[in-house]
Design an enzyme around this catalytic site. Sequence first.
Site, PDB file in Angstrom:
ATOM      1  N   HIS B  65       0.871  -1.185   0.000  1.00  0.00           N
ATOM      2  CA  HIS B  65       0.000   0.000   0.000  1.00  0.00           C
ATOM      3  C   HIS B  65       0.902   1.226   0.000  1.00  0.00           C
ATOM      4  O   HIS B  65       1.596   1.479   0.985  1.00  0.00           O
ATOM      5  CB  HIS B  65      -0.910   0.006   1.223  1.00  0.00           C
ATOM      6  CG  HIS B  65      -1.842  -1.171   1.264  1.00  0.00           C
ATOM      7  ND1 HIS B  65      -3.083  -1.151   0.667  1.00  0.00           N
ATOM      8  CD2 HIS B  65      -1.701  -2.409   1.803  1.00  0.00           C
ATOM      9  CE1 HIS B  65      -3.674  -2.332   0.853  1.00  0.00           C
ATOM     10  NE2 HIS B  65      -2.855  -3.107   1.534  1.00  0.00           N
ATOM     11  N   ARG B  67      -0.229   4.360  -0.601  1.00  0.00           N
ATOM     12  CA  ARG B  67      -1.022   5.465  -0.028  1.00  0.00           C
ATOM     13  C   ARG B  67      -1.140   6.695  -0.921  1.00  0.00           C
ATOM     14  O   ARG B  67      -1.808   7.645  -0.534  1.00  0.00           O
ATOM     15  CB  ARG B  67      -0.462   5.893   1.333  1.00  0.00           C
ATOM     16  CG  ARG B  67      -0.360   4.783   2.367  1.00  0.00           C
ATOM     17  CD  ARG B  67      -1.687   4.182   2.710  1.00  0.00           C
ATOM     18  NE  ARG B  67      -1.581   3.241   3.819  1.00  0.00           N
ATOM     19  CZ  ARG B  67      -2.403   2.211   3.983  1.00  0.00           C
ATOM     20  NH1 ARG B  67      -3.381   1.985   3.109  1.00  0.00           N
ATOM     21  NH2 ARG B  67      -2.260   1.390   5.020  1.00  0.00           N
ATOM     22  N   ASP B 155      -8.514  -5.183  -2.177  1.00  0.00           N
ATOM     23  CA  ASP B 155      -7.826  -5.430  -0.899  1.00  0.00           C
ATOM     24  C   ASP B 155      -8.136  -4.376   0.166  1.00  0.00           C
ATOM     25  O   ASP B 155      -8.223  -3.187  -0.106  1.00  0.00           O
ATOM     26  CB  ASP B 155      -6.318  -5.479  -1.095  1.00  0.00           C
ATOM     27  CG  ASP B 155      -5.629  -5.885   0.190  1.00  0.00           C
ATOM     28  OD1 ASP B 155      -5.891  -6.991   0.672  1.00  0.00           O
ATOM     29  OD2 ASP B 155      -4.847  -5.075   0.742  1.00  0.00           O
ATOM     30  N   HIS B 182      -9.000 -10.406  -0.756  1.00  0.00           N
ATOM     31  CA  HIS B 182      -8.833 -10.210   0.695  1.00  0.00           C
ATOM     32  C   HIS B 182      -9.938 -11.055   1.320  1.00  0.00           C
ATOM     33  O   HIS B 182     -11.088 -10.629   1.386  1.00  0.00           O
ATOM     34  CB  HIS B 182      -8.999  -8.730   1.033  1.00  0.00           C
ATOM     35  CG  HIS B 182      -8.968  -8.421   2.498  1.00  0.00           C
ATOM     36  ND1 HIS B 182      -8.020  -7.609   3.065  1.00  0.00           N
ATOM     37  CD2 HIS B 182      -9.756  -8.828   3.525  1.00  0.00           C
ATOM     38  CE1 HIS B 182      -8.238  -7.516   4.368  1.00  0.00           C
ATOM     39  NE2 HIS B 182      -9.294  -8.252   4.672  1.00  0.00           N
ATOM     40  N   ASP B 308       2.308  -6.934   2.437  1.00  0.00           N
ATOM     41  CA  ASP B 308       1.119  -6.167   2.829  1.00  0.00           C
ATOM     42  C   ASP B 308       1.572  -4.901   3.575  1.00  0.00           C
ATOM     43  O   ASP B 308       0.990  -4.511   4.590  1.00  0.00           O
ATOM     44  CB  ASP B 308       0.158  -6.996   3.688  1.00  0.00           C
ATOM     45  CG  ASP B 308      -1.194  -6.305   3.863  1.00  0.00           C
ATOM     46  OD1 ASP B 308      -1.433  -5.262   3.201  1.00  0.00           O
ATOM     47  OD2 ASP B 308      -2.008  -6.803   4.662  1.00  0.00           O
TER      48      ASP B 308
END
Lengths: 185, 429, 321
Positions: B65, B67, B155, B182, B308
């Site tokens: 991630h 962001r 996800d 997920h 992750d």
Amino acid sequence: MSPTFHDEQLLSPAETLALIDALAARLHASPPPRSLPWEEWVVIGIRRGGARVAERLWERLCQRLGQKIPIGFLDITFYRDDLDTIGPNPVVGATDLQMEIDDRQVILVDDVLYTGRTIRAAMNALFDYGRPESVDLLVLVDRGGRQLPIQPHHVGLVIQPAEGEFIKLLDSGEKMHVVRRRLQE
Amino acid sequence: MENRSVLIQGGRVLDPAHGRDETADLLVVDGVIQAVGRLEAPAHCTVVQADGLVLAPGLVDMHVHLREPGHEYKEDIASGCRAAAAGGVTAMAAMPNTQPVTDDPSVVGYILERAKSTGLVRVFPIGAITKGLKGEMLTEMGLLLRAGCVAFSDDGRPVTDSGVMRRALEYARMFGALLIQHAEDLSLVGNGCMHEGVVASRLGLPGIPSAAESVLVDRDLRLVALTGSRYHVAHLSSGDAMRAVAQARAQQLPVSCEVTPHHFSLTDEAVLGYDTDAKMSPPLRSQADRAALLEGLAQGIITVIATDHAPHDEENKRVEFCCAANGVIGLETLLPVSLELVRDGVMSLSDCIAAMSCNPARLLGIPHGTLGVGQAADMVLFDPEETWTVDARQLRSKSKNTCFHGRRVKGRVKQTWVAGRSVYRDGHD
Amino acid sequence: MRSAGTLWTRKHLLGMEGLSREEIGALLDTAVSLREVNRRDIKKVPTLRGKTVINLFYENSTRTRTSFELAGKRMSADVVNMSVASSSVKKGETLLDTLANLQAMNPDVVVIRHPESGVLEFLARHLDAALVNAGDGRHEHPTQALLDLLTIQDQLPLLGQSRFAGLVVAICGDVLHSRVARSNAIGLQTLGAEVRFVGPATLMPSQAAEAFGATVYHRLEEGLAGAQVVMMLRLQNERMNSSYLPSVREYAEFWGLNRARLRQAAPNAIVMHPGPINRGVEIASDVADDPERSVILEQVANGLAVRMAALYLLCGAGVRR
């Protein structure tokens, strides 16, 4: 590590009892001036050492009087002024005052009188239970070193311990006796 | 101008994709691997001495991630890439739960542009399965693939509606695209915030049973059997789900799964003391689940290790446990924590590196994760013996929410290259 | 000589978890001494004069808050009550900010009740004041457990026990959501009692046996068989509007304590309840009001003494930190 110490006997068990008996005799023979009749008296011992002295004194006093007067015990833990310096004491004895103390003549009993703080705390505690007519202080040993304006009315023994010495009433079992205690590094 | 010829001399060259594991020299010219063997340094060539070090393909992390766009205060593409480079990761797949969501080709374009202009390492966007991650309408998968997406996932949330999931699988199959699930049944998750078990009971925290994961994996595997589509379980956490995947693979279904370093190395006991840096979704599970995950890695059922990497700012972590955000960062601890698998005899070094390089690259269909001659020189050089202590404050990620703070680890990245360009050198960044 | 330094050195009272047998003993002994204060005409001692106690309650609880308030006041501490509506608590930062503000006032003890588990551990990491847990989520409620232990201890002779070891205690009802059950189970185990959890499967914590060393029963009659202490838990109304239970009627029928069921327990078994009672739901009125069996009012009285003891020990424990 708890510090070790050396005890030197000051009063043997027999001498200790004799001293208390003498105090009872003296109290009986010459009660304080302006005192109330014996029926109005109350003996109150300060836990823990004072309680043992008070019990013996009361026994002897009752014998001499030929009558039972009330006895009580005071735990002053919650009245101490040193929580911030010594911390809490989780081994607190119970206060046991079954009688009314209003307008009574109280004989407050402790084992060793030193700074006077215990007596100060005991008087605060006492007055939360009522308003006695008068309070007399009786101690087995006065070792000096007062930090408050407190004087006993009845004293068994006056001594001046050396620097670093403490006077302790030990009451292991029946053998109550008094020692000089010197802390050792 | 930087010298584009590099000779890495005397290292242990490990290339699982080609079954290579030998002491050799490797020559890079103009960003491409030119030769591997016993080589002489050509003129004007930078020489890197690699005695005692391992030279492996740059790691491929298929679950990150970053962001950006939208939550740049937690991480952005530039900072995420710096963290990746320091962790030996040269390619990563970015999950679409950004703001806006990567459910439109324009967002894919933005991410690729930002990665190109600010990023040190390769970024591959993953597109959303459903618009706005709402689990209702399918995204324009064809256009998203054309724009540069390498897989699809919602996800952070599961695709809960079975009908939607079936159509997503059917639709993705036409493009040969990979769907990453997920896997959590949200009705079983409820208000749970850690694994349901002894620790949750002691802490008085609502728990999430392992069945929350396996129930959804079981359902999805039925749908895979129905549709024949490529399906990948993200961050597998439970023994039951692992066994379900094993069974599906035994039946030749196009199913794969990944595990994170925190799930294979920690258990729910890490939550004791209400440590919010041990809060993630899915949660750290029991010792039995962890043992099953290790078994899955050893048996080759779990073929991918992914981080992750989920950065969260302090304000979202320094709160009551129930209110804390889910997720931990992982790019800079991926390699050393995974090497514990080798140390503990779970898998060989080669298999371990494969799970972080050629295996995920193959799933994503990207030409990376190997040291083949003619390939872009994405490489990591690491010291397998150097021990160090993870210090959250020293990590390059903008957020410091690692669950490995204070852990003694072994294996340290010394240098990382992307297309022959050095993007990280120990002590020189 | 035994002193505070060896018996009580904790800065906070966060839970029963981790308290040793000796620490529990120190707290109960102190509470016993303080009970005497509560029976006098002048129900006040000067012990904590000049100390400040802040009651910070994020959940409504008139009883517990009043008990702490009175405890502080009877020890002569200055007590300030702060109630914070749960609805305004959304973000942890607010909580930390609130506490930081309170801390600037330099209180000696902050008593906290909060709807979320683990809040005190979180705050203890970030703040200096001594903290007392007055209930956090479904995690712990140590002063309730201590007052329950004190109440049981008083009854031990009547129960034919000299010690907690071997005592059979049945904790019945909504164990899952109960911090009272958790704290009691932990404390009772530390003292050597046998703990049973009795209640419907939907209201039982996961792996309760492993987590708490308790034996789990789903049928009340079985759980009560031979129990010497029957501790009923309050059934929160909100459990009814969820999938935990079908109805109050069904719950009362199968898990409500009545006279007939109590006969399954040991002959002199005592009945406890942390209050407030749902009469006719978890406990029948005639059982709750039976002076031979119910010690519910003794629990309330002991609550005050236990909280006085906790404040006393925590206020002084700072000395030896």
